[in-house]
Write an enzyme that holds these catalytic residues in place. Structure first.
Site, mmCIF file in Angstrom:
data_model
loop_
_atom_site.group_PDB
_atom_site.id
_atom_site.type_symbol
_atom_site.label_atom_id
_atom_site.label_comp_id
_atom_site.label_asym_id
_atom_site.label_seq_id
_atom_site.Cartn_x
_atom_site.Cartn_y
_atom_site.Cartn_z
ATOM 1 N N GLN A 132 0.795 -1.230 0.000
ATOM 2 C CA GLN A 132 0.000 0.000 0.000
ATOM 3 C C GLN A 132 0.832 1.287 0.000
ATOM 4 O O GLN A 132 0.501 2.228 -0.717
ATOM 5 C CB GLN A 132 -0.951 -0.014 1.192
ATOM 6 C CG GLN A 132 -1.905 1.152 1.250
ATOM 7 C CD GLN A 132 -2.841 1.047 2.432
ATOM 8 O OE1 GLN A 132 -3.825 0.328 2.405
ATOM 9 N NE2 GLN A 132 -2.525 1.736 3.498
ATOM 10 N N GLU B 219 -3.510 9.284 -0.965
ATOM 11 C CA GLU B 219 -2.742 10.005 0.054
ATOM 12 C C GLU B 219 -1.663 10.882 -0.571
ATOM 13 O O GLU B 219 -0.723 11.303 0.099
ATOM 14 C CB GLU B 219 -2.125 9.018 1.052
ATOM 15 C CG GLU B 219 -3.200 8.273 1.835
ATOM 16 C CD GLU B 219 -2.673 7.536 3.048
ATOM 17 O OE1 GLU B 219 -1.458 7.547 3.297
ATOM 18 O OE2 GLU B 219 -3.501 6.952 3.761
ATOM 19 N N ASP C 85 4.316 0.137 4.298
ATOM 20 C CA ASP C 85 3.035 -0.335 4.840
ATOM 21 C C ASP C 85 2.484 -1.341 3.840
ATOM 22 O O ASP C 85 2.008 -0.975 2.769
ATOM 23 C CB ASP C 85 2.047 0.826 5.041
ATOM 24 C CG ASP C 85 0.711 0.346 5.624
ATOM 25 O OD1 ASP C 85 0.580 -0.856 5.915
ATOM 26 O OD2 ASP C 85 -0.200 1.190 5.794
ATOM 27 N N LYS D 171 -4.727 5.682 15.243
ATOM 28 C CA LYS D 171 -5.676 6.420 14.398
ATOM 29 C C LYS D 171 -6.891 6.733 15.264
ATOM 30 O O LYS D 171 -7.630 5.811 15.641
ATOM 31 C CB LYS D 171 -6.108 5.556 13.219
ATOM 32 C CG LYS D 171 -5.032 5.329 12.150
ATOM 33 C CD LYS D 171 -5.522 4.281 11.162
ATOM 34 C CE LYS D 171 -4.682 4.225 9.890
ATOM 35 N NZ LYS D 171 -5.012 3.024 9.074
ATOM 36 N N LYS E 10 2.233 10.055 10.473
ATOM 37 C CA LYS E 10 2.078 9.571 9.097
ATOM 38 C C LYS E 10 0.784 10.158 8.552
ATOM 39 O O LYS E 10 -0.289 9.827 9.054
ATOM 40 C CB LYS E 10 2.018 8.040 9.149
ATOM 41 C CG LYS E 10 1.853 7.339 7.828
ATOM 42 C CD LYS E 10 1.672 5.827 8.069
ATOM 43 C CE LYS E 10 1.325 5.108 6.792
ATOM 44 N NZ LYS E 10 0.367 4.017 6.984
#
Ligand code: PGA
Ligand code: ZN
Length: 429
Positions: A166, A209, A246, A341, A392
């Site tokens: 990813q 992203e 990741d 998160k 991040k």
């Protein structure tokens, strides 16, 4: 003073995240007149153990992803529960919010409804107190600038058709300041475009992203390209800029292992560990996130055993910002770092508990945005105030990403004292 920070009104509405998907937005107004606004982010490669977002699945509008019910819950049940509470006492506010829901994954009222009120309340409190949010969150501790982990190449659920892994990220471990850290990773991203164009690749696909969604032949080709980009940016791989990966392996999981579509092969958990350990030997990798699936505890323990002594083994879907799962990972030696998160937990208090559990276990912590994020900057303040050490938020482009970098640059310039940049991967050069 406490009277001025009492919650007077909560209003909520349906806004959009950076993918154009509905998101709960909320404004909290305090007795003293200050307001705070927050818009809740949302993931694409979500773990099944995360707190539950409430979406209007039966409605046709927004393809069943509307959040009108969650908005309504913020404005009614949650608003009534927190009315009159001191917004600066965010632990008390969040205790009240989660009690109003009553479930561990906040499925009754929606984690998105709860987090919207939780966040807007602290933003309002900081505004009323005329202090930066990071100072409110620091509880008197010295703030710390986080080391950024920056997305250069994207794949998986964030860049359809690109690599299986990813994110391939650049970590400016040798930078002397946060400003220098951002300058370096920005140079790496620009250089990655130049390398891609030289190789005849289409470098115009910007993923969710902000990373490059390149159509490469293998995952390893992505690592090679990133190495060349660091070099082309006149930076030293491994001392100036290191690499983080990741894998988001939960997205690759099939019945008999992990499917690498790009390479047309399926790996067992052990083969996956072997591949990642080889990568750690051949590239200056400092962190591997979600190298295995969200319930593959044995695979995680194997990976931690193999590389955990020198590399950060970072749990996202495995740990989902959950205190119990972090404690379990510590007992099983299944990771040595936690991705935090806030929307996986559903409120600031539970995110903080996960952070505390991580610190207790001796784990590193990385505060993270979501692939569907918003223009909000509270995440940057949280990283600084809580001293998470790493952050991040995606790449060096797309405004919802740069908003966080820009806030950290702002904090570095205006903190009044020189804030230290965290050194989770200290270079001895
Ligand atoms: P997500 O991706 O927000 O889509 O879950 C971020 C991550 O996996 O770290
Ligand atoms: Zn992840």
């Amino acid at each position: 003073m406490i009277d001025a920070t009492r919650i007077r009104q909560v209003r909520a509405w349906e806004a959009l995240d950076s993918r154009g998907v509905p998101a709960v937005a909320c404004e909290v107004t305090l007795a003293g007149g200050a307001t705070g606004v927050a818009v809740v982010p949302s993931g694409a490669s979500t773990g099944t153990h995360e707190a539950l977002e409430l979406r209007d699945r039966k409605a046709l509008r927004y393809g069943g992803r509307g959040v009108r019910a969650a908005v309504e819950n913020s404005e009614t049940m949650l608003a009534e529960a927190v009315a009159g509470l001191d917004a600066a006492d965010w632990r008390a506010v969040d205790n009240t919010l989660v009690a109003a829901d009553g479930t561990p994954d906040l499925r009754t009222l929606g984690a998105n409804a709860v987090l919207a009120v939780s966040l807007a309340s602290v933003v309002a409190a900081a505004s009323e107190l005329r202090i930066p949010l990071y100072e409110l969150m620091a509880d008197g501790r010295v703030p710390l600038l986080p080391m950024p982990m920056v997305n250069i190449l994207s794949g998986g659920a964030h860049a359809g058709g690109a690599i299986d892994v990813q994110d391939l990220l650049a970590v400016p471990i040798g930078a002397a300041s946060f400003a220098e850290a951002i300058e370096w990773v920005s140079a790496v991203r620009s250089a990655a475009v130049r390398v891609a164009v030289e190789e005849g690749l289409n470098a115009s696909l910007v993923a969710d992203e902000g990373g490059l969604g390149l159509l490469l032949d293998s995952n390893r080709a992505g690592l090679d390209l990133l190495m060349r980009a660091i070099d082309l940016a006149s930076l030293q791989p491994g001392t100036d800029v290191a690499i983080a990966v990741d894998v988001a392996a939960t997205e690759l999981a099939v019945d008999d292992g992990y499917r690498l579509l790009l390479e047309d092969r399926t790996l067992s958990a052990i083969e996956m560990v072997e591949m990642l350990a080889d990568w750690c030997n051949e590239y200056p990798i400092v962190s591997i996130e979600d190298g295995l699936g969200e319930d593959d505890w044995a695979g995680w323990s194997e990976l931690t055993d193999r590389v955990g002594g020198r590399v950060q083994v970072l749990g996202d879907d495995l740990l989902v910002t959950d205190t119990k799962r972090i404690t379990m990972a510590a007992e099983r030696r299944a990771a040595n770092a936690v991705l935090l998160k806030p929307n996986q937990a559903g409120c600031l208090l539970w995110t903080r508990r996960a952070y505390d559990a991580a610190v207790k276990a001796g784990f590193q912590t990385v505060l993270s945005a979501r692939s569907g994020d918003t223009e909000d900057v509270w995440l940057a303040d949280l990283a600084v105030g809580w001293r998470t050490g790493q952050i991040k938020v995606g790449s060096t482009m797309r405004s919802e990403r740069t908003a966080k970098w820009n806030r950290l640059l702002h904090i570095e310039r205006t903190a009044g004292v020189e804030l230290e940049l965290a050194r989770p991967f200290a270079v001895t050069a």
